[in-house]
Write an enzyme that holds these catalytic residues in place. Structure first.
Site, mmCIF file in Angstrom:
data_model
loop_
_atom_site.group_PDB
_atom_site.id
_atom_site.type_symbol
_atom_site.label_atom_id
_atom_site.label_comp_id
_atom_site.label_asym_id
_atom_site.label_seq_id
_atom_site.Cartn_x
_atom_site.Cartn_y
_atom_site.Cartn_z
ATOM 1 N N HIS A 16 -0.019 -8.442 1.943
ATOM 2 C CA HIS A 16 -0.851 -7.235 2.150
ATOM 3 C C HIS A 16 -0.043 -6.213 2.951
ATOM 4 O O HIS A 16 0.125 -6.341 4.161
ATOM 5 C CB HIS A 16 -2.120 -7.609 2.925
ATOM 6 C CG HIS A 16 -3.072 -6.471 3.116
ATOM 7 N ND1 HIS A 16 -4.393 -6.526 2.734
ATOM 8 C CD2 HIS A 16 -2.905 -5.233 3.653
ATOM 9 C CE1 HIS A 16 -4.986 -5.378 3.030
ATOM 10 N NE2 HIS A 16 -4.097 -4.574 3.602
ATOM 11 N N HIS A 18 1.031 -1.880 3.466
ATOM 12 C CA HIS A 18 0.949 -0.438 3.189
ATOM 13 C C HIS A 18 2.317 0.174 3.428
ATOM 14 O O HIS A 18 2.853 0.078 4.535
ATOM 15 C CB HIS A 18 -0.052 0.237 4.134
ATOM 16 C CG HIS A 18 -1.429 -0.329 4.034
ATOM 17 N ND1 HIS A 18 -2.374 0.166 3.175
ATOM 18 C CD2 HIS A 18 -2.017 -1.378 4.669
ATOM 19 C CE1 HIS A 18 -3.497 -0.539 3.292
ATOM 20 N NE2 HIS A 18 -3.300 -1.486 4.193
ATOM 21 N N LYS A 102 -7.589 -3.932 -5.943
ATOM 22 C CA LYS A 102 -8.094 -3.897 -4.572
ATOM 23 C C LYS A 102 -9.455 -3.226 -4.498
ATOM 24 O O LYS A 102 -9.637 -2.109 -5.003
ATOM 25 C CB LYS A 102 -7.092 -3.135 -3.691
ATOM 26 C CG LYS A 102 -7.516 -2.937 -2.247
ATOM 27 C CD LYS A 102 -7.445 -4.227 -1.439
ATOM 28 C CE LYS A 102 -8.064 -4.062 -0.071
ATOM 29 N NZ LYS A 102 -7.104 -3.875 0.984
ATOM 30 N N HIS A 139 -11.319 -5.665 0.868
ATOM 31 C CA HIS A 139 -11.501 -5.227 2.256
ATOM 32 C C HIS A 139 -12.955 -5.560 2.589
ATOM 33 O O HIS A 139 -13.868 -4.861 2.156
ATOM 34 C CB HIS A 139 -11.216 -3.729 2.408
ATOM 35 C CG HIS A 139 -11.338 -3.281 3.835
ATOM 36 N ND1 HIS A 139 -10.260 -2.875 4.581
ATOM 37 C CD2 HIS A 139 -12.410 -3.220 4.667
ATOM 38 C CE1 HIS A 139 -10.655 -2.584 5.812
ATOM 39 N NE2 HIS A 139 -11.962 -2.775 5.888
ATOM 40 N N HIS A 177 -7.170 -9.663 5.409
ATOM 41 C CA HIS A 177 -7.135 -9.497 6.865
ATOM 42 C C HIS A 177 -8.422 -9.950 7.547
ATOM 43 O O HIS A 177 -9.122 -9.152 8.168
ATOM 44 C CB HIS A 177 -6.785 -8.056 7.267
ATOM 45 C CG HIS A 177 -7.448 -6.963 6.463
ATOM 46 N ND1 HIS A 177 -8.798 -6.897 6.279
ATOM 47 C CD2 HIS A 177 -6.933 -5.905 5.809
ATOM 48 C CE1 HIS A 177 -9.082 -5.837 5.533
ATOM 49 N NE2 HIS A 177 -7.961 -5.215 5.238
ATOM 50 N N ASP A 250 -0.811 -6.518 6.700
ATOM 51 C CA ASP A 250 -1.589 -5.271 6.803
ATOM 52 C C ASP A 250 -0.836 -4.254 7.662
ATOM 53 O O ASP A 250 -1.460 -3.436 8.341
ATOM 54 C CB ASP A 250 -2.994 -5.527 7.353
ATOM 55 C CG ASP A 250 -3.902 -4.322 7.151
ATOM 56 O OD1 ASP A 250 -3.576 -3.461 6.309
ATOM 57 O OD2 ASP A 250 -4.928 -4.233 7.851
HETATM 58 C C1 NCD Z 1 -5.074 0.610 6.717
HETATM 59 C C2 NCD Z 1 -4.302 1.902 6.436
HETATM 60 O O1 NCD Z 1 -3.983 2.623 7.392
HETATM 61 O O2 NCD Z 1 -3.997 2.161 5.265
HETATM 62 N N1 NCD Z 1 -5.567 0.629 8.069
HETATM 63 C C3 NCD Z 1 -5.891 -0.451 8.833
HETATM 64 O O3 NCD Z 1 -6.381 -0.264 9.961
HETATM 65 N N2 NCD Z 1 -5.667 -1.678 8.417
HETATM 66 C C4 NCD Z 1 -6.154 0.431 5.711
HETATM 67 C C5 NCD Z 1 -6.761 -0.954 5.712
HETATM 68 O O4 NCD Z 1 -6.154 -1.902 5.251
HETATM 69 O O5 NCD Z 1 -7.893 -1.098 6.185
HETATM 70 ZN ZN ZN Z 2 -4.635 -2.910 4.688
#
Ligand code: NCD
Ligand code: ZN
Length: 349
Positions: A16, A18, A102, A139, A177, A250
């Site tokens: 996971h 970003h 997702k 999520h 998460h 995450d």
């Molecule tokens: C994530 C993001 O900033 O893209 N933020 C987070 O607090 N984890 C989005 C997410 O996975 O909830």
């Molecule tokens: Zn995330």
């Protein structure tokens, strides 16, 4: 060096992640490629990645940002919207670089506005995913303003997940998460292709770390950090050897100016020292011998992938994580930036 001060493991898989887009990729992709051989890439860009062709073009931009001395394979996902068609699911299933879809409840987190308001509207798409064996990554938080932010995960399980599992038990799911003892217990009670990812920050911290003695925005993420008892339940699950629990950082980068702000963005940028942070958590539980399964094997197994043939080594050697790194036109603070870490990762080149 004895075996306690050196751990060799197959290169881990981040289930996971970003990475953002554009200029951000120069920072984010290098950070993750130093740590992980593969990562499941979140589709919450603006605009959201709702079509296979967009996810594949994004994959090319990620690959172009991989430093030449490292290898890194992005495992792409699609962003589920109420307008998604079953044909897109068929295309995703036929596309070897797309691994999952997702589900963001609309409004639950960063860039989730295009997400799902009514699960009924995506049932035909979910049914098709179940037929084809394409996993749904969730999520798991309700967005009902009447529900306290600390209860949103547990209420999601009751109101959304239990009914969904009843309707479509064969749908493969990763509850992303997870942050509560309730989620751990729920995952443990499931059969079939059902798993959960755990972040390093939720294994290491509880809400006191974010709120006592000052408000620390670098600890603010969604789902929000919970009480200490929940952290202990997560750590027990991660170190239990149960293959349904695996690593998903995450890591969610936001510029320093967006974090240290009157309305701080949610997300912890854990990628620069992800493995070292997980190693500290596993060391606390005296379970370093379980780290390789959690970080390198269970996630690969869930996605039907071989374990990475390359290795990396964690060495018990202290080093200082930089306070900040260049990011876009400014700076970004890595999670635990400026602190001394007890483990250092070396990756085979
Ligand atoms: C994530 C993001 O900033 O893209 N933020 C987070 O607090 N984890 C989005 C997410 O996975 O909830
Ligand atoms: Zn995330």
């Amino acid at each position: 060096m004895n075996s306690r001060s050196r751990i060799t493991l197959p290169r881990p898989l981040d289930a996971h992640l970003h990475l953002r887009d554009g200029q951000a990729l120069a920072t984010t992709v290098a950070a993750s490629a130093r740590q992980f051989g593969r990562a499941v890439i979140m589709p919450n860009l603006v605009p959201a990645l709702t079509r296979c062709q967009d996810a594949l073009a994004y994959r090319d931009r990620i690959l172009a940002a991989v430093p030449p001395d490292l290898s890194f394979t992005p495992l792409m996902t699609l962003y589920l919207t109420e307008g998604m068609r079953r044909e897109e699911i068929d295309r995703a299933h036929d596309e070897p670089d797309i691994y999952a879809v997702k589900l963001y409840p609309a409004g639950a987190t960063t860039h989730s506005d295009a997400g799902v308001r009514h699960l009924d509207r995506v049932m035909p798409v979910l049914e098709r995913m179940a037929e084809l064996g394409l996993p749904l990554l969730i999520h798991g938080e309700v967005t009902d303003p009447d529900i306290d932010i600390f209860d949103r995960e547990a209420v999601f399980i009751e109101r959304v997940l239990i009914p969904l599992r009843r309707r479509l038990p064969e749908l493969a799911i990763v509850l992303e998460h997870i942050t509560t003892a309730e989620a751990v217990a729920y995952v443990q009670a499931q059969s079939g292709r059902f798993a959960a990812t755990l972040t390093a920050h939720h294994l290491l911290h509880d809400r006191n770390d974010m709120l006592v003695g000052g408000m620390r925005p670098h600890f603010f993420c969604l789902p929000i950090l919970k009480r200490r008892e929940h952290r202990h339940a997560l750590l027990a699950a991660a170190t239990s050897g149960d293959p349904r629990f695996f690593l998903g950082t995450d890591s969610a980068p936001h510029a320093r100016s967006a974090k240290e702000n009157a309305c701080a963005c949610a997300g912890c940028f854990t990628a620069p020292a992800a493995l070292e942070l997980y190693a500290s958590a596993f060391a606390q539980a005296n379970a370093l011998d379980r780290l390789a399964d959690f970080a390198s094997r269970h996630g690969a197994h869930f996605y039907g992938l071989p374990v990475d043939a390359h290795e990396c080594t964690l060495i018990a050697e202290s080093w200082q994580l930089p306070d900040e790194l260049p990011y876009l036109d400014g700076r970004i603070v890595p999670f635990h930036g400026g602190q001394t870490l007890a483990w250092r990762l070396e990756t085979e080149r």
